[in-house]
Design an enzyme around this catalytic site. Structure first.
Site, PDB file in Angstrom:
ATOM      1  N   ILE A  32       0.844  -1.204   0.000  1.00 43.07           N
ATOM      2  CA  ILE A  32       0.000   0.000   0.000  1.00 43.07           C
ATOM      3  C   ILE A  32       0.872   1.245   0.000  1.00 43.07           C
ATOM      4  O   ILE A  32       1.832   1.349   0.778  1.00 43.07           O
ATOM      5  CB  ILE A  32      -0.911  -0.021   1.248  1.00 43.07           C
ATOM      6  CG1 ILE A  32      -1.889  -1.196   1.129  1.00 43.07           C
ATOM      7  CG2 ILE A  32      -1.665   1.300   1.424  1.00 43.07           C
ATOM      8  CD1 ILE A  32      -2.666  -1.489   2.379  1.00 43.07           C
ATOM      9  N   GLU A  55      20.411  -6.935  13.587  1.00 43.87           N
ATOM     10  CA  GLU A  55      20.407  -5.458  13.517  1.00 43.87           C
ATOM     11  C   GLU A  55      19.057  -5.012  14.046  1.00 43.87           C
ATOM     12  O   GLU A  55      18.051  -5.074  13.333  1.00 43.87           O
ATOM     13  CB  GLU A  55      20.584  -5.009  12.058  1.00 43.87           C
ATOM     14  CG  GLU A  55      21.964  -5.277  11.489  1.00 43.87           C
ATOM     15  CD  GLU A  55      23.031  -4.357  12.047  1.00 43.87           C
ATOM     16  OE1 GLU A  55      22.703  -3.412  12.780  1.00 43.87           O
ATOM     17  OE2 GLU A  55      24.213  -4.611  11.764  1.00 43.87           O
ATOM     18  N   GLU A  59      27.366  -5.170  10.285  1.00 44.26           N
ATOM     19  CA  GLU A  59      27.257  -5.152   8.833  1.00 44.26           C
ATOM     20  C   GLU A  59      28.261  -4.133   8.308  1.00 44.26           C
ATOM     21  O   GLU A  59      28.661  -3.211   9.025  1.00 44.26           O
ATOM     22  CB  GLU A  59      25.830  -4.771   8.414  1.00 44.26           C
ATOM     23  CG  GLU A  59      24.846  -5.873   8.797  1.00 44.26           C
ATOM     24  CD  GLU A  59      23.474  -5.770   8.157  1.00 44.26           C
ATOM     25  OE1 GLU A  59      22.889  -4.686   8.214  1.00 44.26           O
ATOM     26  OE2 GLU A  59      22.987  -6.792   7.626  1.00 44.26           O
ATOM     27  N   CYS A  94      16.528   3.183  12.549  1.00 45.85           N
ATOM     28  CA  CYS A  94      16.890   2.488  13.784  1.00 45.85           C
ATOM     29  C   CYS A  94      17.876   3.253  14.641  1.00 45.85           C
ATOM     30  O   CYS A  94      17.807   3.242  15.857  1.00 45.85           O
ATOM     31  CB  CYS A  94      17.470   1.131  13.425  1.00 45.85           C
ATOM     32  SG  CYS A  94      18.791   1.264  12.207  1.00 45.85           S
ATOM     33  N   LYS A 133      24.321  -4.417  23.469  1.00 42.63           N
ATOM     34  CA  LYS A 133      23.184  -4.678  24.365  1.00 42.63           C
ATOM     35  C   LYS A 133      22.003  -5.219  23.538  1.00 42.63           C
ATOM     36  O   LYS A 133      22.209  -6.008  22.604  1.00 42.63           O
ATOM     37  CB  LYS A 133      22.867  -3.408  25.171  1.00 42.63           C
ATOM     38  CG  LYS A 133      24.008  -3.035  26.133  1.00 42.63           C
ATOM     39  CD  LYS A 133      24.019  -1.591  26.560  1.00 42.63           C
ATOM     40  CE  LYS A 133      22.976  -1.204  27.580  1.00 42.63           C
ATOM     41  NZ  LYS A 133      23.103   0.242  27.926  1.00 42.63           N
ATOM     42  N   SER A 151      10.383  -7.389   4.277  1.00 36.69           N
ATOM     43  CA  SER A 151       9.222  -7.142   5.134  1.00 36.69           C
ATOM     44  C   SER A 151       7.953  -7.260   4.287  1.00 36.69           C
ATOM     45  O   SER A 151       7.925  -6.840   3.131  1.00 36.69           O
ATOM     46  CB  SER A 151       9.317  -5.742   5.724  1.00 36.69           C
ATOM     47  OG  SER A 151       8.054  -5.357   6.243  1.00 36.69           O
ATOM     48  N   TRP A 179      11.122  -2.741   7.076  1.00 32.64           N
ATOM     49  CA  TRP A 179      10.472  -1.994   5.995  1.00 32.64           C
ATOM     50  C   TRP A 179      11.022  -0.596   5.776  1.00 32.64           C
ATOM     51  O   TRP A 179      10.580   0.109   4.874  1.00 32.64           O
ATOM     52  CB  TRP A 179       8.965  -1.907   6.222  1.00 32.64           C
ATOM     53  CG  TRP A 179       8.542  -1.598   7.643  1.00 32.64           C
ATOM     54  CD1 TRP A 179       8.017  -2.482   8.537  1.00 32.64           C
ATOM     55  CD2 TRP A 179       8.594  -0.329   8.331  1.00 32.64           C
ATOM     56  NE1 TRP A 179       7.748  -1.854   9.736  1.00 32.64           N
ATOM     57  CE2 TRP A 179       8.089  -0.528   9.638  1.00 32.64           C
ATOM     58  CE3 TRP A 179       9.022   0.958   7.971  1.00 32.64           C
ATOM     59  CZ2 TRP A 179       7.999   0.503  10.576  1.00 32.64           C
ATOM     60  CZ3 TRP A 179       8.935   1.976   8.917  1.00 32.64           C
ATOM     61  CH2 TRP A 179       8.431   1.740  10.189  1.00 32.64           C
ATOM     62  N   ASN A 180      11.977  -0.167   6.579  1.00 34.00           N
ATOM     63  CA  ASN A 180      12.348   1.251   6.453  1.00 34.00           C
ATOM     64  C   ASN A 180      13.357   1.531   5.341  1.00 34.00           C
ATOM     65  O   ASN A 180      13.309   2.582   4.723  1.00 34.00           O
ATOM     66  CB  ASN A 180      12.828   1.802   7.801  1.00 34.00           C
ATOM     67  CG  ASN A 180      14.010   1.053   8.342  1.00 34.00           C
ATOM     68  OD1 ASN A 180      14.295  -0.082   7.945  1.00 34.00           O
ATOM     69  ND2 ASN A 180      14.728   1.681   9.250  1.00 34.00           N
ATOM     70  N   LYS A 224      13.975 -12.678   2.695  1.00 36.96           N
ATOM     71  CA  LYS A 224      12.552 -12.375   2.881  1.00 36.96           C
ATOM     72  C   LYS A 224      12.430 -10.892   3.253  1.00 36.96           C
ATOM     73  O   LYS A 224      12.804 -10.494   4.347  1.00 36.96           O
ATOM     74  CB  LYS A 224      11.938 -13.215   4.003  1.00 36.96           C
ATOM     75  CG  LYS A 224      10.419 -13.037   4.069  1.00 36.96           C
ATOM     76  CD  LYS A 224       9.819 -13.438   5.396  1.00 36.96           C
ATOM     77  CE  LYS A 224       9.851 -12.347   6.428  1.00 36.96           C
ATOM     78  NZ  LYS A 224       9.072 -11.128   6.118  1.00 36.96           N
ATOM     79  N   GLY A 239      14.310  -8.842   6.290  1.00 34.29           N
ATOM     80  CA  GLY A 239      14.428  -7.385   6.269  1.00 34.29           C
ATOM     81  C   GLY A 239      13.317  -6.644   6.988  1.00 34.29           C
ATOM     82  O   GLY A 239      12.217  -7.160   7.179  1.00 34.29           O
ATOM     83  N   ASP A 256       6.447   2.212  -2.270  1.00 29.04           N
ATOM     84  CA  ASP A 256       6.299   1.129  -1.289  1.00 29.04           C
ATOM     85  C   ASP A 256       6.405   1.634   0.155  1.00 29.04           C
ATOM     86  O   ASP A 256       5.667   1.198   1.031  1.00 29.04           O
ATOM     87  CB  ASP A 256       7.400   0.081  -1.560  1.00 29.04           C
ATOM     88  CG  ASP A 256       6.908  -1.337  -1.344  1.00 29.04           C
ATOM     89  OD1 ASP A 256       5.711  -1.519  -1.069  1.00 29.04           O
ATOM     90  OD2 ASP A 256       7.735  -2.264  -1.444  1.00 29.04           O
ATOM     91  N   THR A 300      11.288  -9.201  17.788  1.00 29.96           N
ATOM     92  CA  THR A 300      11.507 -10.181  16.715  1.00 29.96           C
ATOM     93  C   THR A 300      12.914 -10.760  16.821  1.00 29.96           C
ATOM     94  O   THR A 300      13.121 -11.963  16.642  1.00 29.96           O
ATOM     95  CB  THR A 300      11.304  -9.523  15.334  1.00 29.96           C
ATOM     96  OG1 THR A 300       9.987  -8.980  15.290  1.00 29.96           O
ATOM     97  CG2 THR A 300      11.474 -10.516  14.207  1.00 29.96           C
TER      98      THR A 300
END
Ligand code: NAD
Length: 483
Positions: free
Chosen positions: A27, A249, A457, A283, A450, A177, A151-152, A175, A149, A93, A231
């Site tokens: 959407i 991450e 990465e 993030c 932490k 988001s 979505w950002n 895969k 992944g 997207d 997650t």
């Protein structure tokens, strides 16, 4: 507006569809239009992708590294040549403004492919003298890696995982988001066109259960997740059961510390970038802005004036500086945090409401007089909401900055460089910026401490996370045996 791909999945170098999988709708969050309809991967599709990856990996690992690198660098060139179309796709997207996606998304993905393409052929082992005998080490690929992944930054995340994985001889099943499923498919097609053999980069669509199926499959040697801490806990636990390597991450609530001797215009600019870029959905954002009390009033005045000039609107218009949030759900969440901040007694300096009546837009929002124990100062909001906290001295601010379960990033603004180094030396964060914020060029390692994550990465550090060391002991004389 349609951005329908030729299939939901890309496996073994080809588009694949299985309409029995649950529907995923992409959407466009600026107007709520459905731009693509895809299907979730069924167990058969997941199996097909893993089989293809496993089949392709051995040959790929046996290729000369310089040859692997050449293919990745070709893919980087293709990404750059198609940057405009890829940016429009990412804007549709995610809702991020084209002004950003044109410079930050496919472009940074191309940087990763170029960097790791060049890195591939430089990887060597060690020789270890042992007197008469010796040992040497080999850097081997891990095998099949699963990438999951957020979505950002969809195509950037796909590239940050795929580029090192492929450069060092692995295969990947990725895969994206379920909220932003499209650009990873475009990347798969481009890698194929660049000459990547079939099966080495596969894309499967799905929600959490598809990610979980990848993380628990015995064929997967490593799982790299970009996502939230909850997650991360699940995926890390699933990977631990299979004794798999991981890169995590995860989220953050990073401090950005502004000392009274800082260049305030730069500090304000960085705080805005670190809270409003991508509508705050980053993030590493410096969402706890600690400002030394003596400059607080001036800082807030400058901030308020500049925030009022931010241009919100249609993300496809290149003059728009801030688009909507990624989804209605995310907008509702962010507005909930704003209400909570007001309820907790934080002072609203600007913003604080939804912008417009349609689309998922939230005004750039600043809270002042925020205390450490307020929910808006403790939880990751992932929206354009900055909290400003006051402090008196260095020791106090370091303690307060570290008083969080997170540890992704941190920033310090001061003209006193001795203090800057002294402070970052004590901050519990994976990435620190001095007189800058949120720049993450591929040359430098990125990741958290932490609860914000495990592994790194980018940079040379990524080698550790996509290869393993094999040690070979070489006996050069007779075997001395007591038997
Ligand atoms: P999320 O945790 O909801 O989802 C991330 C991915 O994990 C999605 O693809 C999702 O389908 C999948 N997933 C969900 N449950 C799963 C399960 N049980 N097993 C396997 N996979 C599962 O995160 P999000 O809302 O997509 O993204 C926002 C979060 O990502 C924020 O917390 C943000 O800080 C973090 N993030 C971190 C970085 C970083 O580099 N540290 C970068 C971007 C975003």
């Amino acid at each position: 507006m349609r951005a329908q791909p030729k299939g939901s999945h890309f496996i073994n170098g080809a588009w694949v569809e299985d309409e029995s999988g649950a529907i995923i709708e992409s959407i466009h969050p600026a107007n709520g239009e459905v731009i693509a309809r895809l299907h979730e991967a069924t167990p058969e599709i997941i199996n097909k992708a893993l089989e293809a990856a496993q089949r392709a990996q051995a040959d790929w690992a046996a290729r000369a590294p310089v040859e692997r690198g050449r293919i990745l660098r070709r893919a980087a060139d293709l990404l750059r040549a198609r940057n405009h179309d890829l940016s429009v796709l990412e804007t549709l997207d995610t809702g991020k403004p084209l002004q950003e996606t044109l410079v930050a998304d496919a472009a940074s993905g191309a940087d990763a492919l170029e960097y790791f393409g060049g890195f591939a052929a430089t990887v060597t082992g060690q020789t270890i003298p042992l007197g008469r005998d010796m040992a040497y080490t080999l850097r081997e690929p891990l095998g099949v890696c699963a990438g999951i992944g957020a979505w950002n930054y969809p195509i950037q995340i796909a590239c940050w995982k795929a580029a090192p994985a492929l450069a060092f001889g692995n295969a990947m099943v990725f895969k994206p988001s379920e909220i932003t499923p499209l650009s990873a498919l475009a990347l798969a097609e481009i890698l194929c066109e660049a000459g990547l053999p079939a099966g080495l980069f596969n894309v499967v669509q799905g929600r959490g259960a598809v990610g979980a199926a990848l993380a628990t499959d015995a064929r997967v040697a490593k799982v790299s997740l970009t996502g939230s801490v909850p997650t991360g806990r699940k995926v890390y636990a699933a990977a631990a059961t299979g004794i798999k390597a991981v890169t995590m991450e995860l989220g953050g609530k990073s401090p950005l510390i502004v000392f009274e001797d800082a260049d305030l215009d730069n500090a304000v600019g960085a705080a805005m970038l670190g809270n409003f870029y991508s509508s705050g959905q980053i993030c590493s954002n410096g969402t706890r802005v600690f400002v030394q009390r003596s400059v607080k009033a001036e800082f807030l005045e400058k901030l308020k004036a500049r925030a009022a000039r931010i241009v919100l609107g249609d993300p496809l218009d290149e003059s728009t500086q801030m688009g909507p949030l990624v989804s209605e759900e995310q907008m509702t969440r962010v507005l909930g945090y704003i209400a909570q901040g007001q309820g907790e007694g934080a002072r609203l300096v600007c913003g604080g409401t939804r912008a417009g009546e349609s689309g998922c837009f939230v005004q750039p929002t600043v809270f002042a007089d925020v205390h450490d124990d307020m929910v808006i100062a403790r939880e990751e909001i992932f929206g354009p909401v900055m909290t400003v906290l006051d402090f008196e001295d260095e020791e106090e601010v370091i303690t307060r900055a570290n008083a969080t379960d997170y540890g992704l990033a941190a920033g310090v603004f001061t003209r006193d460089l001795a203090r800057a180094h002294r402070v970052v030396g004590q901050l519990q964060a994976g990435t620190c910026w001095i007189n800058s914020y949120n720049l993450t060029p591929v040359e430098m390692p990125f990741g958290g401490v932490k609860a914000s994550g495990v592994g790194r990465e980018n940079g040379h550090a990524a080698l550790e996370h996509y290869t393993r060391v094999k040690t070979v002991y070489l006996g050069l004389g007779d075997v001395e045996s007591p038997y």
